[in-house]
Design a protein around this motif. Structure first.
Motif, PDB file in Angstrom:
ATOM      1  N   ASP A  87       1.230  -1.044   0.095  1.00 50.95           N
ATOM      2  CA  ASP A  87       0.546  -0.310  -0.223  1.00 50.95           C
ATOM      3  C   ASP A  87       0.864   1.852   0.006  1.00 50.95           C
ATOM      4  N   ASN A  88       1.976   1.485   0.754  1.00 49.45           N
ATOM      5  CA  ASN A  88       2.698   2.192   0.355  1.00 49.45           C
ATOM      6  C   ASN A  88       3.969   2.071  -1.299  1.00 49.45           C
ATOM      7  N   PHE A  89       3.673   1.732  -2.236  1.00 52.05           N
ATOM      8  CA  PHE A  89       4.578   1.622  -3.225  1.00 52.05           C
ATOM      9  C   PHE A  89       4.056   3.001  -3.813  1.00 52.05           C
ATOM     10  N   GLU A  90       5.251   3.484  -4.174  1.00 53.16           N
ATOM     11  CA  GLU A  90       5.305   4.507  -5.314  1.00 53.16           C
ATOM     12  C   GLU A  90       6.511   4.356  -6.256  1.00 53.16           C
ATOM     13  N   THR A  91       5.661   4.679  -7.203  1.00 50.57           N
ATOM     14  CA  THR A  91       6.661   4.617  -8.658  1.00 50.57           C
ATOM     15  C   THR A  91       7.938   4.905  -8.381  1.00 50.57           C
ATOM     16  N   GLN A  92       8.812   4.442  -9.441  1.00 51.25           N
ATOM     17  CA  GLN A  92      10.067   4.523  -9.521  1.00 51.25           C
ATOM     18  C   GLN A  92      10.948   6.660  -9.523  1.00 51.25           C
ATOM     19  N   ARG A  93       9.986   6.861 -10.748  1.00 52.87           N
ATOM     20  CA  ARG A  93       9.658   8.330 -10.815  1.00 52.87           C
ATOM     21  C   ARG A  93       9.657   9.279  -9.769  1.00 52.87           C
ATOM     22  N   GLU A  94       8.794   8.504  -9.643  1.00 55.67           N
ATOM     23  CA  GLU A  94       8.325  10.034  -8.327  1.00 55.67           C
ATOM     24  C   GLU A  94       9.774   9.348  -7.282  1.00 55.67           C
ATOM     25  N   LEU A  95       9.839   8.533  -6.452  1.00 54.54           N
ATOM     26  CA  LEU A  95      11.088   8.492  -5.618  1.00 54.54           C
ATOM     27  C   LEU A  95      12.063   8.883  -6.226  1.00 54.54           C
ATOM     28  N   GLU A  96      12.208   8.688  -7.555  1.00 54.31           N
ATOM     29  CA  GLU A  96      13.477   9.764  -7.799  1.00 54.31           C
ATOM     30  C   GLU A  96      13.447  11.523  -7.581  1.00 54.31           C
ATOM     31  N   TYR A  97      12.220  12.097  -8.244  1.00 54.69           N
ATOM     32  CA  TYR A  97      11.764  13.415  -8.108  1.00 54.69           C
ATOM     33  C   TYR A  97      11.755  13.382  -6.644  1.00 54.69           C
ATOM     34  N   GLN A  98      10.992  12.840  -5.549  1.00 52.49           N
ATOM     35  CA  GLN A  98      11.045  13.452  -4.453  1.00 52.49           C
ATOM     36  C   GLN A  98      12.636  13.442  -3.527  1.00 52.49           C
ATOM     37  N   SER A  99      13.362  12.437  -4.251  1.00 52.44           N
ATOM     38  CA  SER A  99      14.519  12.439  -3.803  1.00 52.44           C
ATOM     39  C   SER A  99      15.391  13.816  -4.213  1.00 52.44           C
ATOM     40  N   LEU A 100      15.706  13.925  -4.881  1.00 50.00           N
ATOM     41  CA  LEU A 100      15.856  14.808  -6.031  1.00 50.00           C
ATOM     42  C   LEU A 100      15.314  16.215  -5.527  1.00 50.00           C
TER      43      LEU A 100
END
Length: 221
Positions: free
Chosen positions: A58-71
């Motif tokens: 339920d906590n999954f987020e896409t790679q794009r979302e994770l990369e944008y957030q971390s950047l």
């Protein structure tokens, strides 16, 4: 001989995004307040890994979302005036048109058993990359499909269920000791480590320098 191959994609079939990350880090260095350039990559990687390891179910987020957030967090931390959307798009552009390792197409053409791609990436991005290089895997299984990232076992289990294969019938090929080798081993899948940089090989690990050398292992005899 094995009945099918599971294979990682970025870093194994095509190049990782290391060069793009270096360019983005340089831009952060030029537009922010940074004493040591190496601090950027370390902070950015830590932010991404923290989010990445908790992104499943339920906590999954896409790679794009994770990369944008971390950047975006990295830009804020180093007081950079660079635009997170512009920088992240450079990375996304790499994902859909990555340079391919010279032996990869030959590997796909020569393989005597079905090849399935198993990758920590968003489905749309990897399908574009596969089409860009004209590859023809038997199937593609992504973290987005399984709502989980390697080295967690869910992606490997999803691939096994989808193909109807048992762990004993498959060998997984990848360039990451943690995500690929340990991840596959956690569900009983034998694995081959692509060690292009001639790093020290841990005991008990099957290692080759490129994809074509995989055919010299016991799994294909």
């Amino acid at each position: 001989m094995v009945q099918a191959v599971f294979i990682d994609f970025y870093g194994t079939v095509v190049h990782e995004d290391g060069e793009v990350i270096r360019k983005i880090s340089q831009e952060i260095f030029d537009t922010g307040k940074v004493r040591d350039r190496s601090e950027i990559g370390a902070y950015w990687w830590n932010e991404f890994q923290t989010a990445f390891l908790s992104a499943y179910g339920d906590n999954f987020e896409t790679q794009r979302e994770l990369e944008y957030q971390s950047l975006d967090k990295t830009l804020q931390y180093f007081n950079s005036t660079a635009d997170a959307k512009i920088l992240s798009n450079k990375m996304f552009e790499h994902w859909i048109k990555p340079p391919i390792f010279e032996e990869s197409k030959q590997f796909f053409e020569m393989c005597p058993v079905p090849v399935y791609i198993v990758s920590n990436i968003d489905r749309d991005d990897i399908l574009k990359a596969i089409e860009f290089h004209g590859l023809r895997p038997m199937g593609v299984f992504t973290s987005e499909d399984a709502k989980s990232y390697k080295p967690r076992k869910e992606l490997f289990e999803f691939a096994l269920r989808s193909t109807g294969l048992s762990a004993e019938q498959v060998v997984h090929i990848g360039d990451s000791m943690s995500s690929d080798i340990k991840g596959a081993s956690s569900v009983g899948i034998n694995a081959v480590w692509i060690n292009r940089s001639d790093r020290e090989v841990p005991d008990g690990v099957s290692s080759v320098r490129n994809l074509l050398e995989v055919y010299d292992t016991d799994y294909f005899k």
